[in-house]
Write a protein that holds these residues in place. Structure first.
Motif, PDB file in Angstrom:
ATOM      1  N   VAL A  60       0.856  -1.171   0.000  1.00 42.87           N
ATOM      2  CA  VAL A  60       0.000   0.000   0.000  1.00 42.87           C
ATOM      3  C   VAL A  60       0.902   1.233   0.000  1.00 42.87           C
ATOM      4  N   ASN A  61       0.677   2.112  -0.931  1.00 45.53           N
ATOM      5  CA  ASN A  61       1.374   3.399  -0.917  1.00 45.53           C
ATOM      6  C   ASN A  61       0.448   4.419  -0.281  1.00 45.53           C
ATOM      7  N   VAL A  62       0.934   5.078   0.751  1.00 49.64           N
ATOM      8  CA  VAL A  62       0.149   6.068   1.481  1.00 49.64           C
ATOM      9  C   VAL A  62       0.857   7.407   1.365  1.00 49.64           C
TER      10      VAL A  62
ATOM     11  N   ILE B  69       3.857   0.738   2.651  1.00 49.33           N
ATOM     12  CA  ILE B  69       3.589  -0.186   3.751  1.00 49.33           C
ATOM     13  C   ILE B  69       3.198  -1.524   3.142  1.00 49.33           C
ATOM     14  N   GLU B  70       3.880  -2.576   3.557  1.00 50.79           N
ATOM     15  CA  GLU B  70       3.563  -3.907   3.051  1.00 50.79           C
ATOM     16  C   GLU B  70       3.014  -4.754   4.192  1.00 50.79           C
TER      17      GLU B  70
ATOM     18  N   PHE C  10      -8.579   1.188   7.235  1.00 49.69           N
ATOM     19  CA  PHE C  10      -7.438   2.075   7.336  1.00 49.69           C
ATOM     20  C   PHE C  10      -7.799   3.144   8.361  1.00 49.69           C
ATOM     21  N   VAL C  11      -6.974   3.281   9.401  1.00 49.32           N
ATOM     22  CA  VAL C  11      -7.274   4.190  10.500  1.00 49.32           C
ATOM     23  C   VAL C  11      -6.196   5.265  10.566  1.00 49.32           C
ATOM     24  N   LEU C  12      -6.629   6.501  10.539  1.00 50.32           N
ATOM     25  CA  LEU C  12      -5.711   7.628  10.639  1.00 50.32           C
ATOM     26  C   LEU C  12      -5.795   8.182  12.046  1.00 50.32           C
TER      27      LEU C  12
ATOM     28  N   VAL D 195      -3.323   0.154  -3.962  1.00 44.59           N
ATOM     29  CA  VAL D 195      -3.762  -0.846  -2.997  1.00 44.59           C
ATOM     30  C   VAL D 195      -4.087  -2.104  -3.789  1.00 44.59           C
ATOM     31  N   ILE D 196      -3.299  -3.128  -3.590  1.00 43.04           N
ATOM     32  CA  ILE D 196      -3.470  -4.367  -4.345  1.00 43.04           C
ATOM     33  C   ILE D 196      -3.576  -5.518  -3.368  1.00 43.04           C
TER      34      ILE D 196
END
Length: 90
Positions: A1-3, A41-42, A61-63, A81-82
């Motif tokens: 995931v790229n954030v 993030i993996e 997903f929690v911010l 997101v894959i």
């Protein structure tokens, strides 16, 4: 995931989930720090015994801090997101 964190400050970020067989949420990654800019993030979902936990109910997903209810509203961006499974499925 790229954030992507578009702010000049670090932010706390978590990835949680729930399985069909569970009545509560659990976290794959909890309160990790997002640096300003692009963060990769993996997470590995392959270590679960799927026959005992059942299917995924959801991925969240929690911010912000997972223990606080008083976080300021912020916006982040998720990119690439894959979610994949081995042939034969989960």
């Amino acid at each position: 995931v790229n954030v992507i964190n578009p702010y000049d400050e670090e932010l706390k970020f978590s990835i949680g989930h729930r399985y069909e067989s569970k009545k509560y949420d659990s976290y794959l990654i909890e309160n990790t720090i997002l640096k300003p800019g692009l963060n990769t993030i993996e997470i590995n979902l392959g270590y679960f015994k799927w026959s005992s936990v059942g299917k995924y109910e959801y991925l969240m997903f929690v911010l912000g801090d997972t223990t606080s209810e008083e976080e300021a509203e912020k916006t982040i961006y998720l990119k690439n997101v894959i979610i994949t499974s081995k042939q034969g499925g989960m």
